[in-house]
Enzyme design. Sequence first.
Site, PDB file in Angstrom:
ATOM      1  N   TYR A  29      43.025   5.471   6.092  1.00  0.00           N
ATOM      2  CA  TYR A  29      41.615   5.449   6.479  1.00  0.00           C
ATOM      3  C   TYR A  29      41.443   6.074   7.871  1.00  0.00           C
ATOM      4  O   TYR A  29      40.486   6.807   8.129  1.00  0.00           O
ATOM      5  CB  TYR A  29      41.092   4.003   6.481  1.00  0.00           C
ATOM      6  CG  TYR A  29      39.656   3.848   6.928  1.00  0.00           C
ATOM      7  CD1 TYR A  29      38.605   4.023   6.030  1.00  0.00           C
ATOM      8  CD2 TYR A  29      39.337   3.550   8.258  1.00  0.00           C
ATOM      9  CE1 TYR A  29      37.280   3.887   6.434  1.00  0.00           C
ATOM     10  CE2 TYR A  29      38.031   3.420   8.675  1.00  0.00           C
ATOM     11  CZ  TYR A  29      36.998   3.590   7.758  1.00  0.00           C
ATOM     12  OH  TYR A  29      35.692   3.460   8.164  1.00  0.00           O
ATOM     13  N   GLU A  59      54.339   3.334   7.809  1.00  0.00           N
ATOM     14  CA  GLU A  59      54.835   2.026   8.269  1.00  0.00           C
ATOM     15  C   GLU A  59      55.514   1.208   7.180  1.00  0.00           C
ATOM     16  O   GLU A  59      56.202   0.239   7.465  1.00  0.00           O
ATOM     17  CB  GLU A  59      53.688   1.215   8.898  1.00  0.00           C
ATOM     18  CG  GLU A  59      52.620   0.697   7.937  1.00  0.00           C
ATOM     19  CD  GLU A  59      51.539   1.727   7.586  1.00  0.00           C
ATOM     20  OE1 GLU A  59      51.800   2.934   7.717  1.00  0.00           O
ATOM     21  OE2 GLU A  59      50.443   1.307   7.152  1.00  0.00           O
ATOM     22  N   LYS A  71      57.320 -12.794  15.092  1.00  0.00           N
ATOM     23  CA  LYS A  71      58.337 -13.796  14.749  1.00  0.00           C
ATOM     24  C   LYS A  71      59.764 -13.265  14.906  1.00  0.00           C
ATOM     25  O   LYS A  71      60.631 -13.963  15.429  1.00  0.00           O
ATOM     26  CB  LYS A  71      58.105 -14.235  13.292  1.00  0.00           C
ATOM     27  CG  LYS A  71      58.821 -15.501  12.900  1.00  0.00           C
ATOM     28  CD  LYS A  71      58.044 -16.679  13.405  1.00  0.00           C
ATOM     29  CE  LYS A  71      58.460 -17.981  12.815  1.00  0.00           C
ATOM     30  NZ  LYS A  71      57.507 -19.035  13.188  1.00  0.00           N
TER      31      LYS A  71
END
Length: 508
Positions: A81, A168, A364
């Site tokens: 996008y 990604e 994390k």
Amino acid sequence: MEKILVLDFGGQYNQLIARRVRDHRVYAEILPYTTPIDVIKENNYKGIIFTGGPNSVFDMSSPHYTKEILDIGVPILGICYGCQLIAWMGDGEVKTAPVSEYGKIEFEHKGSAIFKNVPEKSVVWMSHTDYIATPPQGFEIVGTTADCPCAAMQNVSKGIYAVQFHPEVTHSQFGSQMLYNFIYEVCGCKGDWVMDNFIENTVERLREQIGDKKVILGLSGGVDSSVAAGLLSRAVGNQLTCVFVDQGLMRKDEGDFVEKTFTSLFDMNFVRVNCADAFLEKLEGVTDPEDKRKIIGTEFYNVFWNEIRKQGELGYFAQGTIYPDCIESGKGDADVIKTHHNRVGMPDDIEFLGVIEPLCDLFKDEVRRVGEMLGIPKQLVWRQPFPGPGLGVRIIGEITADKIKVLQEADWVLRDEMAKNGYEKNLAQFFCVLPCVKTVGVMGDHRTYDHLVAIRAVTTDDFMTADWARIPYDILAKVSNRITNEVEHVNRVVYDITSKPPGTVEWL
Ligand code: XMP
């Protein structure tokens, strides 16, 4: 510190983009598309990545951004996008394709700084309906697929690059290399985001902020609060008090392990509040799952704040909040910051000097790396998720001390067996459930009428969806055999073969 901005247009992989950039040793932060351009200019970003998003650029209610951003002299990479948005902002032609392009697609490039060390042909991950028919003025097409005439474009003089696919995700064969190229070849980063620096800088910053005051941290025994405790202990030693409320609903021996770890390895005051009996009293006769959750949550904070009130002079309040808990999403109303159970409300009569969240910039996996570097045992650093209400949501019906004991023992056998055969690394979460169903069995010559234990084990990336784990039969057989032999009052073991959806990970 070098920083890359991930400008969030509502795509599902946005956190992944930031994590990938950080894996390349450059700090990335996510801001919503509603962030004013002046804020972006002030931050001196080395580069900006426009994320994907579910919308269409034609729809004026979908996320857009001021065209000015293309001229502020900061390199930009548009993804999906974000790529279409760059074309649309620059008066290129974006069209809706009759058929969506979805999945692994062969991509061919014609050479570009972002494709350095990427073979001419490779597989990329596509997920789009709109496509760029004509790139905007000043841009050249540098990559195509069979159905996408402009799968990659660039304007080298402005430092703007855009790809229709998702570099990604790991399905894009050389996606990580492309992001690396953008960060180092285009943005000129050096790579200063390393965890050694993080620990050193954070410890220094914490010392400065806290001075000679006290800090109180609620320690749950989970990864985040444990690592926050380790960092704070390194910074201010025994000015830190950790309050650990043991409501008797942890796994077998877990409370003792937490206490031993933090009292023997770290300099701090450790307060353990044992309140199992009080919790059981409150839970007597309660069977509804939501009532149980509410009682356990309310009682936990009652005990916790009462302990804080006993502490006298208070100083600062620390929490193990991590980055994903703090990100403002680009999807909806940008004024709403996600609240999370980690960020607790405080009673009016308790006043701290301020709140400290030493891990609020970390994902994390970064928290775990810091934990390991601080010498926190692997058992805590790599602990699987454990619900706040503990075993309380793994016992169906009323919770009693006897049932907790049966579940703790069965769960311990499961974990022990998984650790012994090394299968735990394949699972995102695994545990036992006590459905409080009794069935008939036979042991020796005797008829038994005793508990059934269910095993739940899942694989998942994000816990939003999950699949039941295909644990080999011989491992399940061993676990079942050991549980029925070693745990009193269990004569049957079943394996939960339900995915999420339609099930949830926990049974309650
Ligand atoms: P579900 O059961 O919703 O679980 O599929 C998804 C993940 O969330 C954990 N979980 C909880 N964590 N408080 C928590 O802190 C809770 O009440 C709670 N319920 C579920 C669950 O263990 C899994 O990792």
